[in-house]
Design a protein around this motif. Structure first.
Motif, PDB file in Angstrom:
ATOM      1  N   GLU A 268      44.754  34.716  32.379  1.00 28.41           N
ATOM      2  CA  GLU A 268      44.992  35.935  33.149  1.00 28.41           C
ATOM      3  C   GLU A 268      43.974  37.015  32.806  1.00 28.41           C
ATOM      4  O   GLU A 268      43.585  37.185  31.639  1.00 28.41           O
ATOM      5  CB  GLU A 268      46.412  36.452  32.909  1.00 28.41           C
ATOM      6  N   LEU A 269      43.558  37.764  33.841  1.00 30.71           N
ATOM      7  CA  LEU A 269      42.580  38.835  33.707  1.00 30.71           C
ATOM      8  C   LEU A 269      43.215  40.156  34.142  1.00 30.71           C
ATOM      9  O   LEU A 269      44.219  40.167  34.876  1.00 30.71           O
ATOM     10  CB  LEU A 269      41.357  38.534  34.575  1.00 30.71           C
ATOM     11  N   PRO A 270      42.652  41.278  33.733  1.00 33.65           N
ATOM     12  CA  PRO A 270      43.186  42.573  34.175  1.00 33.65           C
ATOM     13  C   PRO A 270      43.131  42.692  35.693  1.00 33.65           C
ATOM     14  O   PRO A 270      42.175  42.225  36.329  1.00 33.65           O
ATOM     15  CB  PRO A 270      42.258  43.588  33.497  1.00 33.65           C
ATOM     16  N   VAL A 271      44.161  43.310  36.270  1.00 33.09           N
ATOM     17  CA  VAL A 271      44.215  43.450  37.725  1.00 33.09           C
ATOM     18  C   VAL A 271      43.701  44.819  38.139  1.00 33.09           C
ATOM     19  O   VAL A 271      43.855  45.814  37.425  1.00 33.09           O
ATOM     20  CB  VAL A 271      45.646  43.239  38.264  1.00 33.09           C
ATOM     21  N   VAL A 272      43.095  44.841  39.321  1.00 40.43           N
ATOM     22  CA  VAL A 272      42.648  46.073  39.975  1.00 40.43           C
ATOM     23  C   VAL A 272      43.582  46.309  41.147  1.00 40.43           C
ATOM     24  O   VAL A 272      43.697  45.451  42.038  1.00 40.43           O
ATOM     25  CB  VAL A 272      41.195  45.933  40.477  1.00 40.43           C
ATOM     26  N   VAL A 273      44.281  47.444  41.157  1.00 46.60           N
ATOM     27  CA  VAL A 273      45.314  47.643  42.171  1.00 46.60           C
ATOM     28  C   VAL A 273      45.139  48.925  42.982  1.00 46.60           C
ATOM     29  O   VAL A 273      45.841  49.128  43.967  1.00 46.60           O
ATOM     30  CB  VAL A 273      46.722  47.640  41.543  1.00 46.60           C
ATOM     31  N   ASP A 274      44.207  49.820  42.595  1.00 46.89           N
ATOM     32  CA  ASP A 274      44.058  51.080  43.329  1.00 46.89           C
ATOM     33  C   ASP A 274      42.629  51.583  43.192  1.00 46.89           C
ATOM     34  O   ASP A 274      41.785  50.963  42.524  1.00 46.89           O
ATOM     35  CB  ASP A 274      45.061  52.128  42.840  1.00 46.89           C
ATOM     36  N   GLU A 275      42.360  52.717  43.839  1.00 43.46           N
ATOM     37  CA  GLU A 275      40.985  53.235  43.846  1.00 43.46           C
ATOM     38  C   GLU A 275      40.510  53.589  42.449  1.00 43.46           C
ATOM     39  O   GLU A 275      39.365  53.304  42.081  1.00 43.46           O
ATOM     40  CB  GLU A 275      40.886  54.451  44.759  1.00 43.46           C
ATOM     41  N   ALA A 276      41.373  54.215  41.655  1.00 44.55           N
ATOM     42  CA  ALA A 276      40.969  54.601  40.310  1.00 44.55           C
ATOM     43  C   ALA A 276      40.553  53.382  39.494  1.00 44.55           C
ATOM     44  O   ALA A 276      39.537  53.404  38.782  1.00 44.55           O
ATOM     45  CB  ALA A 276      42.103  55.351  39.621  1.00 44.55           C
TER      46      ALA A 276
ATOM     47  N   LEU B 190      36.983  54.526  53.744  1.00 46.29           N
ATOM     48  CA  LEU B 190      36.451  53.410  52.971  1.00 46.29           C
ATOM     49  C   LEU B 190      37.562  52.398  52.725  1.00 46.29           C
ATOM     50  O   LEU B 190      38.751  52.717  52.794  1.00 46.29           O
ATOM     51  CB  LEU B 190      35.842  53.891  51.655  1.00 46.29           C
ATOM     52  N   ALA B 191      37.139  51.174  52.441  1.00 44.30           N
ATOM     53  CA  ALA B 191      38.069  50.100  52.082  1.00 44.30           C
ATOM     54  C   ALA B 191      37.660  49.540  50.736  1.00 44.30           C
ATOM     55  O   ALA B 191      36.470  49.399  50.432  1.00 44.30           O
ATOM     56  CB  ALA B 191      38.077  48.996  53.133  1.00 44.30           C
ATOM     57  N   LEU B 192      38.663  49.198  49.932  1.00 44.42           N
ATOM     58  CA  LEU B 192      38.451  48.720  48.573  1.00 44.42           C
ATOM     59  C   LEU B 192      38.654  47.216  48.466  1.00 44.42           C
ATOM     60  O   LEU B 192      39.467  46.629  49.183  1.00 44.42           O
ATOM     61  CB  LEU B 192      39.442  49.392  47.626  1.00 44.42           C
ATOM     62  N   TYR B 193      37.941  46.595  47.535  1.00 45.00           N
ATOM     63  CA  TYR B 193      38.329  45.302  46.998  1.00 45.00           C
ATOM     64  C   TYR B 193      39.299  45.552  45.843  1.00 45.00           C
ATOM     65  O   TYR B 193      38.999  46.325  44.914  1.00 45.00           O
ATOM     66  CB  TYR B 193      37.126  44.551  46.449  1.00 45.00           C
ATOM     67  N   THR B 194      40.473  44.922  45.884  1.00 45.81           N
ATOM     68  CA  THR B 194      41.423  44.973  44.775  1.00 45.81           C
ATOM     69  C   THR B 194      42.009  43.576  44.592  1.00 45.81           C
ATOM     70  O   THR B 194      41.653  42.637  45.311  1.00 45.81           O
ATOM     71  CB  THR B 194      42.567  45.969  45.042  1.00 45.81           C
ATOM     72  N   ASN B 195      42.942  43.437  43.657  1.00 46.92           N
ATOM     73  CA  ASN B 195      43.648  42.171  43.481  1.00 46.92           C
ATOM     74  C   ASN B 195      44.965  42.130  44.234  1.00 46.92           C
ATOM     75  O   ASN B 195      45.784  41.231  44.013  1.00 46.92           O
ATOM     76  CB  ASN B 195      43.893  41.890  42.001  1.00 46.92           C
ATOM     77  N   ASN B 196      45.165  43.078  45.128  1.00 44.93           N
ATOM     78  CA  ASN B 196      46.338  43.048  45.997  1.00 44.93           C
ATOM     79  C   ASN B 196      46.114  42.028  47.114  1.00 44.93           C
ATOM     80  O   ASN B 196      45.000  41.532  47.310  1.00 44.93           O
ATOM     81  CB  ASN B 196      46.593  44.440  46.567  1.00 44.93           C
ATOM     82  N   PRO B 197      47.159  41.680  47.873  1.00 42.00           N
ATOM     83  CA  PRO B 197      46.986  40.699  48.948  1.00 42.00           C
ATOM     84  C   PRO B 197      45.915  41.132  49.946  1.00 42.00           C
ATOM     85  O   PRO B 197      45.775  42.327  50.242  1.00 42.00           O
ATOM     86  CB  PRO B 197      48.372  40.665  49.609  1.00 42.00           C
ATOM     87  N   PRO B 198      45.137  40.189  50.468  1.00 45.75           N
ATOM     88  CA  PRO B 198      44.108  40.546  51.450  1.00 45.75           C
ATOM     89  C   PRO B 198      44.712  41.204  52.681  1.00 45.75           C
ATOM     90  O   PRO B 198      45.777  40.818  53.158  1.00 45.75           O
ATOM     91  CB  PRO B 198      43.476  39.192  51.799  1.00 45.75           C
ATOM     92  N   CYS B 199      44.002  42.203  53.176  1.00 48.46           N
ATOM     93  CA  CYS B 199      44.445  42.919  54.379  1.00 48.46           C
ATOM     94  C   CYS B 199      43.350  42.866  55.428  1.00 48.46           C
ATOM     95  O   CYS B 199      42.158  42.819  55.105  1.00 48.46           O
ATOM     96  CB  CYS B 199      44.798  44.364  54.035  1.00 48.46           C
ATOM     97  N   GLY B 200      43.763  42.868  56.691  1.00 49.16           N
ATOM     98  CA  GLY B 200      42.801  42.762  57.778  1.00 49.16           C
ATOM     99  C   GLY B 200      43.374  43.328  59.055  1.00 49.16           C
ATOM    100  O   GLY B 200      43.884  44.436  59.085  1.00 49.16           O
TER     101      GLY B 200
END
Length: 805
Positions: A135-143, A358-368
């Motif tokens: 497991e790796l650290p997750v990115v979930v928001d802009e910060a 802007l749109a971010l890459y995060t570890n949340n589910p892909p959105c489209g």
């Protein structure tokens, strides 16, 4: 008698402008319609996907030996088994692995595939695949995504947006700048600001992802699938399989709804890989939980707005920052950013604008893609701001909107001229002047009756949690603007093949396109166009497949416009060819017309150039067949400038307004939407019944976002409610009365003057409902969906999920 006007044709039953019935309507409501999940082949295997339980992890090893040893298992595939050099796919950016290799980036990402004799065998075998994760650290928001030490989710990006973003975890950034905001701010009499949040919404189509791949025995494959764009699927599948496109034949199977969720690939490549590996047909059908993981969702968003106005309520300026969470992969995030930025000021004239999206890459589910495509999120924010500004000015909220409403000739913030009807003020006035629903007995103080009010009419519905003691009513308004068609320079075209022949002594028209019928009613409209242009009653709509040119995606409210335009264009050319044939066979050099107005429709008669003899279409054709395939393109668009956002980026705009009437139990925080009245300009209603149905459907989807629909993602980026038990969508008991008024202000640039319909009502219904709840409760309500705890003061335990404002 022959009419003097040779362009005159008899109005035909079932033609353009008629409310004709859908050919698939009765089979769907009786259960006889065949969906993709009903596909069957005697020798087929069942495919299943093993998905990651982690949102972000390194894959150190994969062991499939135990799964392969299960009786009835025919294949287990991982990333190492992919046959071609290309191992990724994507609508705009090829960044999505077919199967994860060394890393998974979201909860539910595909890791391995199994093909077996029975679906339960496939599932059990998948459970035996051993994956060693770290497991790796997750990115979930802009910060977290843009911090100096943030893990870069897609290192080494080379896509066309990479050079224009300030951080590699930003998918795309689009500013829109016009005028001098600083100077306008200094002149403004009133300034209001607000921060808003939109939750992650699911398309919640009723038919989950499904399809069947059948190997042809010669290295190619036939794929039968529920999708929104056959050719886009084909263009992504072929490189991964290492096959030329003509070796992959795709046919549309019955689609149980889409709303953007089928634009991206799901099981298409996986089924083909298993079929080609085993040499057997392979069927894949997601269950509901897997469907939540298997497609993209609406981008959750955080939006910060500032509006200024003078004392008369004229807007002086607007600033906005729109941050969209794109999740682990790009999907259509760049285009969603373009829409959010270019439409972020709403249907209003604002001389000074500074918008950043802007749109971010995060570890949340892909959105489209999802119905409304970036404009939904912006509409909730700017309409909330208009209500806040009206309150600060002491002005009626509808009057404030009318005073600033754009019209034909207005400039968008991108400096594009709105060159067709933009009846924003009229739409608002139409919903405002409608009679309000009658008051309920508990509102007027009248008698309740011995049994009390019907619980179905109360907030909380049949759960009967309220008796009406604390129920108050609120009314709210909203209006929105949505683009129609693909934008920003995309080559948006469609193809249609139209044939005319004689069958059983009667002329018959066939229409063949690759348009995905996902419930929007295109198969009905194409028949109407053919009847109108050719005067022939019998029209056959052929199955959609890739044996005809691309029709583009069934999205962006574009199919009637673009594929309808292609069908019309092909029909006109067929008609011309028929006239030439009549001239050769019967002489004359004039301009024949289709039929005498005194003849009954569908006699299929044309007049020879001498103006004396009526000749039937069947007689003209004899044993010949006329068949023509043509493309149709709308007028060109151009990319937005990457620094200013200027450009003629959109081809057409669509407008809708709503008035919501709600009842709220202020003690329990429960909401009942009583009415959602809508007025919308549709250009021309080719099938009024279908148009009203589209508007009502979009309205209900916006209602769902307002008060109930949200995918809940925890601080660990794992989805918490991947089922219809926990993800709530409106039922018939939640659906209010939805009266619809249609304006038909023709767009001279569009076929028949029509305007795309399906998305615009999804925009304005959400903020209208929230505005009504605000009026009823006095609460600020900066977030959707609105939950009970937003409306009453409750002690809410810390769940790690989004909290009320």
């Amino acid at each position: 008698m022959i009419p003097a006007d040779h362009t005159r044709r008899v109005p035909v039953d079932g033609g353009v402008g008629a409310s004709t019935r859908r050919p698939d309507g009765v089979p769907k409501v009786t259960g006889d319609f065949a969906y993709a999940s009903d596909l069957w082949h005697e020798s087929m295997l069942w495919g299943h996907t093993l998905r990651s339980p982690h949102a972000h992890a390194a894959i150190r090893a994969v062991d499939v030996s135990a799964a392969l040893a299960v009786p009835g298992v025919h294949a287990v595939l991982t990333h190492d088994d992919l046959p071609a050099e290309e191992k990724h796919h994507g609508l705009e950016i090829r960044d999505t692995p077919v199967l994860a290799r060394d890393r998974v980036r979201y909860h539910g990402e595909p890791v391995a595939l199994v093909a077996a004799d029975h679906p339960e065998i496939a599932r059990r075998a998948a459970d035996l695949v051993r994956v060693d994760y770290e497991e790796l650290p997750v990115v979930v928001d802009e910060a977290g995504a843009t911090a100096p030490d943030a893990p870069v989710l897609h290192p080494g990006r080379t896509d066309r947006h990479a050079a224009h973003v300030p951080h590699p975890n930003i998918v795309h950034r689009q500013p829109v700048v016009r005028g001098d905001v600083a100077a306008a701010r200094a002149r403004a009499a009133v300034i209001v600001t607000g921060e808003y949040e939109v939750g992650m919404q699911d398309q919640a189509f009723l038919g989950p992802e499904s399809g069947m791949a059948v190997p042809d025995g010669e290295g190619g494959v036939d794929l039968y699938v529920a999708t929104q764009w056959l050719h886009a699927d084909l263009w992504q599948i072929a490189p991964v399989l290492g096959l030329p496109e003509d070796r992959i034949r795709m046919t549309l199977s019955g689609v149980g709804g889409a709303f953007g969720g089928r634009e991206d690939l799901s099981m298409q490549i996986h089924a083909c890989l298993l079929a080609l590996r085993t040499g057997r047909p392979v069927k894949m059908v997601y269950d509901r939980t897997e469907s939540f993981f298997g497609h993209v969702h609406r981008h959750p968003a955080r939006l910060r707005y500032e509006h200024g106005a003078d004392r008369d309520g004229r807007l002086t300026h607007l600033t906005a920052r729109i941050v969209l969470d794109g999740g682990a992969y790009a999907s259509s995030s760049p285009a969603v950013v373009g829409n959010a930025a270019s439409l972020g000021a709403g249907p209003y004239e604002v001389p000074n604008v500074d918008i950043e999206a802007l749109a971010l890459y995060t570890n949340n589910p892909p959105c489209g893609a999802m119905r409304g495509f970036g404009a939904v999120q912006a509409c909730f924010a700017y309409e909330s701001q208009m209500d806040k500004l009206a309150a600060a000015l002491g002005m009626d909220p509808v009057e404030l909107r009318r005073r600033n409403a754009m019209s034909k000739g207005s400039l968008m913030p991108t400096e594009q001229v709105v060159d067709s009807a933009a009846p924003v003020a009229e739409l608002l006035e139409r919903v405002r002047r409608r009679p309000l629903p009658p008051e309920r007995p508990w509102e007027s103080g009248g008698p309740r009756g011995a049994a009390g009010p019907d619980p179905r009419e109360l907030p909380g519905g049949l759960s009967n949690t309220t008796r009406g003691e604390d129920v108050v009513r609120g009314v709210g308004y909203a209006v929105g603007i949505k683009n129609v068609g693909f934008s920003e320079g995309f080559d948006d075209y469609s193809t249609a093949r139209v044939g005319l022949r004689v069958v059983g002594g009667e002329p018959v028209v066939s229409v063949h396109t690759a348009m995905a019928e996902v419930g929007q009613g295109g198969v009905t409209v194409h028949g109407q166009i053919a009847r109108t242009e050719l005067g022939v009653e019998r029209v056959v709509i052929r199955p959609a497949d890739t044996r005809v040119g691309s029709a583009g995606s069934t999205s962006a409210s574009r199919q009637t416009y673009v594929t309808g335009g292609a069908v019309r264009n092909a029909c006109v050319l067929v008609r011309g060819r028929l006239i030439e044939l009549a001239r050769r066979r019967f002489g004359g050099n004039g301009d024949p017309v289709w039929s005498d107005p005194d003849l009954r429709p569908f006699d299929g008669a044309i007049v020879t150039a001498t103006g004396e003899r009526l000749v039937g279409i069947a007689e003209v054709l004899g044993g010949e067949t006329i068949e023509i395939e043509r493309r149709w393109r709308h007028r060109p668009t151009e990319p937005f400038d990457i620094r200013t956002g200027r450009g003629n980026g959109h081809v057409q705009y669509s407008f809708a307004a709503h008035r919501a009437v709600v009842e709220v139990d202020t003690g329990l925080g429960l909401v009942k939407v009583v009415e959602l009245a809508c007025a919308q300009d549709v250009g021309r209603a080719l099938n009024p019944l279908s148009v009203v149905g589209q508007i009502q459907g979009g309205t209900v989807q916006g209602l769902g976002l307002a008060v109930m629909e949200e995918i809940l993602v925890g601080a660990d980026a794992r989805v918490r409610n991947a089922s219809f038990t926990d993800y709530l969508i409106p039922t018939v008991l939640d659906t209010p009365t939805i009266p619809v008024e249609l304006l038909e202000l023709a767009d001279e640039h569009a076929p028949y003057g029509l305007r795309g319909v399906g998305e615009a009502p999804t925009l304005s219904s959400t903020p209208a409902v929230v505005a009504a709840i605000r009026q009823a409760t006095g609460r600020a309500l900066h977030r959707v969906p609105v939950r009970p705890e937003h409306l009453v003061d409750l002690a809410v335990p810390d769940t790690g999920l989004p909290t009320p404002d």
